[in-house]
Motif scaffolding. Sequence first.
Motif, short mmCIF file in Angstrom:
data_model
loop_
_atom_site.label_atom_id
_atom_site.label_comp_id
_atom_site.label_asym_id
_atom_site.label_seq_id
_atom_site.Cartn_x
_atom_site.Cartn_y
_atom_site.Cartn_z
N ASP B 35 -7.08 5.11 14.60
CA ASP B 35 -6.76 4.50 13.31
C ASP B 35 -5.44 5.05 12.76
O ASP B 35 -4.60 4.29 12.26
N ILE B 39 -3.25 1.79 12.47
CA ILE B 39 -3.32 0.98 11.24
C ILE B 39 -3.41 1.78 9.95
O ILE B 39 -3.45 1.19 8.88
N MET B 40 -3.47 3.08 10.01
CA MET B 40 -3.62 3.86 8.77
C MET B 40 -2.41 3.69 7.85
O MET B 40 -1.28 3.70 8.32
N PRO B 41 -2.64 3.53 6.54
CA PRO B 41 -1.50 3.48 5.62
C PRO B 41 -0.68 4.78 5.71
O PRO B 41 -1.22 5.85 6.01
N ASP B 42 0.62 4.65 5.42
CA ASP B 42 1.56 5.77 5.59
C ASP B 42 1.12 7.08 4.95
O ASP B 42 1.33 8.15 5.50
N GLU B 43 0.57 6.99 3.74
CA GLU B 43 0.28 8.23 3.01
C GLU B 43 -1.12 8.77 3.26
O GLU B 43 -1.60 9.65 2.54
N GLY B 44 -1.79 8.26 4.28
CA GLY B 44 -3.17 8.70 4.55
C GLY B 44 -3.28 10.04 5.24
O GLY B 44 -4.38 10.60 5.35
N PRO B 46 -2.68 13.41 4.74
CA PRO B 46 -3.33 14.66 4.31
C PRO B 46 -4.85 14.63 4.46
O PRO B 46 -5.45 15.61 4.93
N ALA B 47 -5.46 13.51 4.10
CA ALA B 47 -6.92 13.43 4.23
C ALA B 47 -7.32 13.33 5.70
O ALA B 47 -8.26 13.99 6.15
N ARG B 48 -6.60 12.52 6.45
CA ARG B 48 -6.95 12.32 7.85
C ARG B 48 -6.86 13.63 8.64
O ARG B 48 -7.70 13.92 9.49
#
Lengths: 502, 502
Positions: B35, B39-44, B46-48
């Motif tokens: 992911d 497809i993950m958004p750019d700012e995802g 830190p959580a990922r």
Amino acid sequence: MAQSSTEAKSAYERLLTKYKRIANVEKAGGLLSWDQQVIMPDEGTPARSQQMSTLSALSHELMTDEEFGELLEAAEADDPTDEQADVLREIRRDYERAVRVPNDLVEEISATSSEAITAWKEAKAEDDFETFAPYLEKHVELKRKYAEHIDPDRDPYEVLFEDYEPCLPLEQAEEILAEVREVLVSMIEDIRESDEELAVDAFEGEFPAGKQEELARDALTTLGYPWERGRLDTAPHPFSSGTQFDARVTTRYDESDPLGSLFSTIHEFGHALYTLGLPDEHYATPLGEDRDLSVHESQSRLWENHVGRSRAFWQHFLPTFEEHFPETDATVEDAYEAANQVYEDNLIRVEADELTYHLHIVIRFELERELVSGDLSVEDVPEAWNDKYESYLGIRPETDSEGCLQDIHWAYGNFGYFPTYSLGSIMAAQLFAAAEEDIENLDEKIADGEFDDLREWLRENIHQHGRRYETNDLVKRATGDDFTADEFIDYVESKYGELYDL
Amino acid sequence: MAQSSTEAKSAYERLLTKYKRIANVEKAGGLLSWDQQVIMPDEGTPARSQQMSTLSALSHELMTDEEFGELLEAAEADDPTDEQADVLREIRRDYERAVRVPNDLVEEISATSSEAITAWKEAKAEDDFETFAPYLEKHVELKRKYAEHIDPDRDPYEVLFEDYEPCLPLEQAEEILAEVREVLVSMIEDIRESDEELAVDAFEGEFPAGKQEELARDALTTLGYPWERGRLDTAPHPFSSGTQFDARVTTRYDESDPLGSLFSTIHEFGHALYTLGLPDEHYATPLGEDRDLSVHESQSRLWENHVGRSRAFWQHFLPTFEEHFPETDATVEDAYEAANQVYEDNLIRVEADELTYHLHIVIRFELERELVSGDLSVEDVPEAWNDKYESYLGIRPETDSEGCLQDIHWAYGNFGYFPTYSLGSIMAAQLFAAAEEDIENLDEKIADGEFDDLREWLRENIHQHGRRYETNDLVKRATGDDFTADEFIDYVESKYGELYDL
């Protein structure tokens, strides 16, 4: 615990580290579920189910781990600050729920759900309640046991309700819903008798899915959805999920009903905006998580109903709509009326309008309370369901498929979930009224496509607090009052009084 | 272990249940990574990152758990069947690797990688090896320690190589690569001196990404990719990942190079087909997992080189290509030559052809062995790199960006990974030669677009065995011989001898 005194980190810090682990496992599970609902290949289920149940078992084990309980106790005894005390209150509540229910029972409920969902699908397709009845029976029995493990001295429904609504008293919810029911039953009777005909054909025709998707993307951009932290995809049952760093929206497209997908997109935008407004720095801790289902639904319904179904919004958005669908021939007033039509003969909850919706919910709420208490037996559900539809909505389902078999929730064993849908809408009215007081000319701003102030108001008053305050406190800080139905009743009476000339 | 005798389940069964848990956590992590890359958004991020490192820590803890080790020992002592013994051999190897390396060191390597990747990006952009050198130094030192924990008595490079290639003796790999080097260095010299000009302009022009995607989907369908268990998406660095129930492929599109994306799609198809051929019933156990990196790469290279770059394939596929790009004006022979051009002046590994590629790899293999042994110091890497390019390929990089800074692998601390790329290609030739013997008229079948027999041959001889057999055994069962370079050398000598009239 002998270690803790010799270590540099406090019990609170160590507890939080462990809590973050649990939260991260759960959020990983959330992504697996998103993927399954949105893009997973058809035959991926056997592996995905194992992955998800592994994560869910691990998160439960991490929470019920002995050391977690000891650290929680130590942190509580260690003179916490106000903020820490709020965090500990939330963790304690999660912990008690997790440790009190035996694993065997959790697994039995989960296994029953799998079977019940299959039976429910068949029952609904065949209009055969008998096929589903034994599983409903089993769920009622298991959920009573579940509630008894958590607190044998309280009304089991109250205990179950707290799974979704951990800090709103059931009694208060009940009063709110009863008050709303009374007003709506009589309003809907009046509407049924009214001669007023709304302009409902503004959005009739064929609306290709591709164009609807462009419209949905424009709507999200207009409302201020931050694409760098989100995505729009399609899913058979629209939902939104994720974290403050990545909160995704889904919708679906019905080519004969462009408003359906538009309002579903705006609804999910509201949910996602709440998630995105949770503080980054508290990610994976209670201060960085959403309060509860009612508050979540208040955010989606506020954007869907108070913004999306308003005259002001259509003043701004109709030209955008017409860009994508140039053959549209509607005035703002036509659009407003089409968006607010009351379907007084509709039997299906998910197709209901803003008014009748709550009677669909109240019916389920009243029936599931009686089911759990034992006042209603499973075999009598279909008739009780039909009687209530006749009494509150003036219509009677002819089949169980369009009656008590229409929703999946009970097949999951979810009792206490339905009321949060209405409570959220009712809370939305209260919050929106407060926002209108605080934001100068909010209506004009919406008509001008300026949503920054509203987004900011919600962030400041609701989103940024995470689970810091309990539900009534949160509403009170935002509006000055405990959570009540007053503003909702004013809103529907004024809006629908005008629309239907009541 | 007092419990085990009183319980119905054997130690082996209980061990396998625990192993499945670990495998499921890792596969969940695999989806999170897919992911993130796709497809993950750019700012995802830190959580990922937190989610992924939580899962990776949990899987390590589950594997190094005391009870896991005890169950493993008990299962080994409990008179296992042949199949069980093979499974236990694989679990034992994973277990020893996991328990012998201290957590602190694993975390230090992981932290060093994060910093090293940032430094490497900067160094590559600025053509400044000095920026990256200290991190490479640190990685060499940490990986030596890592190897020492696993086995202080063996060549550390050998130990590192086993992370990727657990059961192929390094000595054998070394002989194979030396033999291939010798043949290729001389062939490439001959090609450089040859007057033969290939028809390389068959695929020049503009090829829109959308059309290339349609072509890639057609190619996957033609080869027999089961869409109900897969997807095609784009990613900056194409890869494939997943399970036998859901094995996804990614590619990327360069609008001036349609063969690049086509061959990358076919390559990833080969990887995915291997994964899809692992037995469903052994999901999340060693019998349902892939053997190692060489075997995996043999599957991708077999489809990419022996199928995709063959005359027969283009006899079948050129009409499909022309459907999507009707302006194409090429014969099958033109297409074949364009697909097999040797870029004797290319400095970049990922842009290399089927021949020079292996010299790019051999150079890295020889240098990283010397780095780990201490025979080469980090500061001398750039010159040693350039000298080897001059000696093996007859070209000398003018900058480190197009020299020793071109690949990310060393920034991850991956020493021992590179050789598996070549070993896989070499193994592909051996397997394809055996398939040609077993399948009547394979070449004609490919020209007719019939790939069923080849897929089935690979499934039966390689995929279905999972990790049951060690690498040489697996190859021997499929081909009658241990893994050697013989067939690869025959293949390149015959193919390129004809193409370049050597």
